[in-house]
Scaffold this active site. Structure first.
Site, PDB file in Angstrom:
ATOM      1  N   HIS A 257      -8.175   1.641   1.070  1.00 16.39           N
ATOM      2  CA  HIS A 257      -6.897   0.795   0.975  1.00 16.39           C
ATOM      3  C   HIS A 257      -7.018  -0.654   0.672  1.00 16.39           C
ATOM      4  O   HIS A 257      -8.095  -1.415   1.031  1.00 16.39           O
ATOM      5  CB  HIS A 257      -5.973   1.111   2.274  1.00 16.39           C
ATOM      6  N   ARG A 272      -1.111  -0.360  14.884  1.00 18.52           N
ATOM      7  CA  ARG A 272      -1.715   0.700  14.548  1.00 18.52           C
ATOM      8  C   ARG A 272      -2.659   1.437  15.557  1.00 18.52           C
ATOM      9  O   ARG A 272      -3.043   0.919  16.607  1.00 18.52           O
ATOM     10  CB  ARG A 272      -2.689   0.345  13.438  1.00 18.52           C
TER      11      ARG A 272
END
Length: 284
Positions: A257, A272
């Site tokens: 990513h 996260r």
């Protein structure tokens, strides 16, 4: 895998076999075992899951991550007060973005994390997309001869010379010295077989893969440069436009990513939680 096989959730793929929006999750109550099982199955099928905006307490965030494996330590980012397993990443004028490079999280460890659940907490007025590449789709599209060649190769991964080193240096000399003592360079196959889905995936990335082993410097450089460009072709890439409180989950074993930094110097904050599957723990 067809979306009709799901009873508790409703996956809506954004690309063929990759990146699905998930509907049907109620974060006002605990996730039932059927929902957890279908979320896990959907992640193996689509590699990236995105959920509509939702109010999600820290406890629900941790619970959602636990549907995919055991809660893991994550990386080197600050933690949410009272929740040591929730990382908080804030970038603004004083803290410029540092994740705008293609990478698989912590691929420089012997057993990299399985995946991550993130939620967008503060959004810039525009920009700030997260982009994922399917390393399984990228591998499948290669010629058969090149697939065979790559299956026989390994690569060295290291945090040194990367964005991780920059972060550690900012934390002080002691942090760098401790990291050097704890984390040597590691070797991974260039093509890994996913331990749960069985897919073959390319496992190299721009941030942490240093060289292809057993070949000359020029050959190594050429292979890595080709794969870097190959894996980020639009056919293999999904770009996600965030909404406030939006949620995303990705499989770190089959994707890489890139956090687009086009919003700077505005502020962007995410939370996260990282998870580790039993399959990866056994393989590690």
């Amino acid at each position: 895998m067809q979306t009709g096989e799901y009873r508790q959730i409703q996956p809506q793929p954004r690309m063929h076999g990759f990146a699905a929006e998930i509907h049907g999750i109620d974060f006002s109550r605990p996730l039932g075992p059927e929902v957890r099982a279908e979320l896990h199955r959907a992640l193996l099928a689509f590699e990236v899951l995105v959920l509509p905006p939702a109010e999600m307490s820290p406890e629900r965030h941790l619970e959602l991550a636990s549907a995919f494996g055991n809660i893991a330590s994550g990386a080197y980012f600050p933690r949410k007060q009272g929740y040591p397993d929730i990382e908080v990443l804030t970038f603004d004028r004083e803290h410029p973005p540092e994740l705008n490079v293609w990478h698989s999280d912590v691929s420089w460890k012997p057993t990299p994390p399985t995946g991550t659940v993130i939620q967008m907490m503060e959004m810039p007025s525009q920009g700030g997309n997260t982009v994922w590449s399917s390393c399984s789709k990228a591998f499948e599209a290669l010629s058969e001869g090149y697939k065979t060649y790559l299956r026989g190769l390994t690569a060295t991964h290291s945090w040194q010379g990367s964005l991780v080193q920059d972060a550690l240096e900012a934390a002080g000399e002691d942090a760098v010295i401790a990291a050097v003592r704890r984390n040597n360079a590691v070797t991974h196959p260039v093509v890994r077989r996913h331990p749960e889905s069985g897919k073959e995936v390319l496992f190299v990335n721009e941030a942490f893969t240093r060289r292809i082993n057993g070949v000359s410097f020029r050959e190594s450089r050429a292979i890595l440069e080709f794969l870097r460009e190959w894996m980020i072709q639009p056919e293999f890439v999904y770009s996600h436009k965030w909404q406030p409180n939006g949620i995303a989950i990705w499989d770190n074993r089959s994707t890489q990513h890139y956090a687009v930094a086009d919003y700077w110097p505005e502020r962007r904050t995410i939370q996260r939680v990282t998870f580790q599957s039993v399959a990866d723990e056994l393989r590690g």
